[in-house]
Design an enzyme around this catalytic site. Sequence first.
Site, PDB file in Angstrom:
ATOM      1  N   HIS A 241       0.887  -1.336  -0.035  1.00  0.00           N
ATOM      2  CA  HIS A 241       0.075   0.036   0.115  1.00  0.00           C
ATOM      3  C   HIS A 241       0.736   1.379   0.127  1.00  0.00           C
ATOM      4  O   HIS A 241       1.994   1.247   0.652  1.00  0.00           O
ATOM      5  CB  HIS A 241      -1.128   0.050   1.068  1.00  0.00           C
ATOM      6  CG  HIS A 241      -0.437  -0.191   2.594  1.00  0.00           C
ATOM      7  ND1 HIS A 241      -0.932  -0.375   3.583  1.00  0.00           N
ATOM      8  CD2 HIS A 241       0.906  -0.046   2.695  1.00  0.00           C
ATOM      9  CE1 HIS A 241      -0.226  -0.507   4.527  1.00  0.00           C
ATOM     10  NE2 HIS A 241       0.929  -0.550   4.207  1.00  0.00           N
ATOM     11  N   ASN A 242       0.300   2.235  -0.756  1.00  0.00           N
ATOM     12  CA  ASN A 242       0.816   3.660  -0.889  1.00  0.00           C
ATOM     13  C   ASN A 242       2.410   3.709  -1.530  1.00  0.00           C
ATOM     14  O   ASN A 242       3.069   4.593  -1.336  1.00  0.00           O
ATOM     15  CB  ASN A 242       0.948   4.203   0.655  1.00  0.00           C
ATOM     16  CG  ASN A 242      -0.586   4.615   1.201  1.00  0.00           C
ATOM     17  OD1 ASN A 242      -0.896   3.864   1.899  1.00  0.00           O
ATOM     18  ND2 ASN A 242      -0.923   5.643   0.771  1.00  0.00           N
TER      19      ASN A 242
END
Length: 346
Positions: A241-242
């Site tokens: 994620h991210n």
Amino acid sequence: MQFTAQQIALVLNGTVEGDPLVTVNQLAKIEEAGEGSLSFLANPKYEQYLYSTNASIVIVNNDLVLANTVKATLIRVENAYSAFSVLLEQYNTIKLNKSGIEQPCFIDPSAQIGQNVYIGAFAYVGPGVKLGDNSKVYPNTYIGDNVTIGKNVTLFSGVKVYFDCVLGDNVIVHSGAIIGSDGFGFAPNADGTYKKIAQIGNVILEDDVEVGSNTTIDRATMGSTIIRKGVKLDNLIQIAHNVEIGSNTVIAAQTGISGSTKIGEHVILGGQVGVVGHISIAKGSQVQAQSGISRTIVDENKKWAGSPAVAYSNNMRSQVVIQRLPDLEKRIEELEKIIAELRKDS
């Protein structure tokens, strides 16, 4: 479909040497080609096969000087490898040319479907989806709520695109890939258990991105996991994620990138590279297979290797030293014996 040497030469802006009317209906490697096949010769190591191949047509460089007679019709071009890649692309386009909506499949009434699309049997297209012109969704593909997909996108069989994700134009996602699954976010509780943190962001794949089979790209906790324009991802890659991956970066199979890491543009990561979270990798970095990146890389356009990764040249020198360690150990033992004897004598 059949094509003559003359027709192919016109497409490639080449010249025919031999029978311009000879036809081919398949592509093949020069050492394996049979009658009716089209092949090419770009690497001098394979020139020997030019004089024995059964291919009907062979694409060669303009500057090739023949050392023997050739049975095949030749098409001479400026760059045989590039010319053959053009034909491969056109062949693939013809082979994958599908259109229409097969049944049974589900398309929510609120979905916006572009012109000349293909949606295969048992595909699911959820509420609020936008599917651009000339895109192809192969059977058993899932497109979640409010997903936006651009033009000329191909989602092969079994692809899963979770809700709110965005795919640009000319994106290719191969079978089994998952775009937008939850990021690995859990908060520890006092009793030693873990509480799941909701992942409410999305994934953005910009134009011209290609994602290999069984690769997973996690949605952001908040904001977006972003794969920039022109990135090419191999099979079996995990992107957490991210993460943000810069434009025209290439990543080989079984690489894992931990959360919130930023990778610059034109980076090359070899197979099975591991990258820790919350760091940055500079533009133009090249990382050897099975390396571990444990800290931020600041210097641009450098090569790295090892785990933990160090400068490539230093790693190569270290490998040489490691191979010599058994001999060095013996020499040290011999020196220790000599020193012990000298001490006795003194």
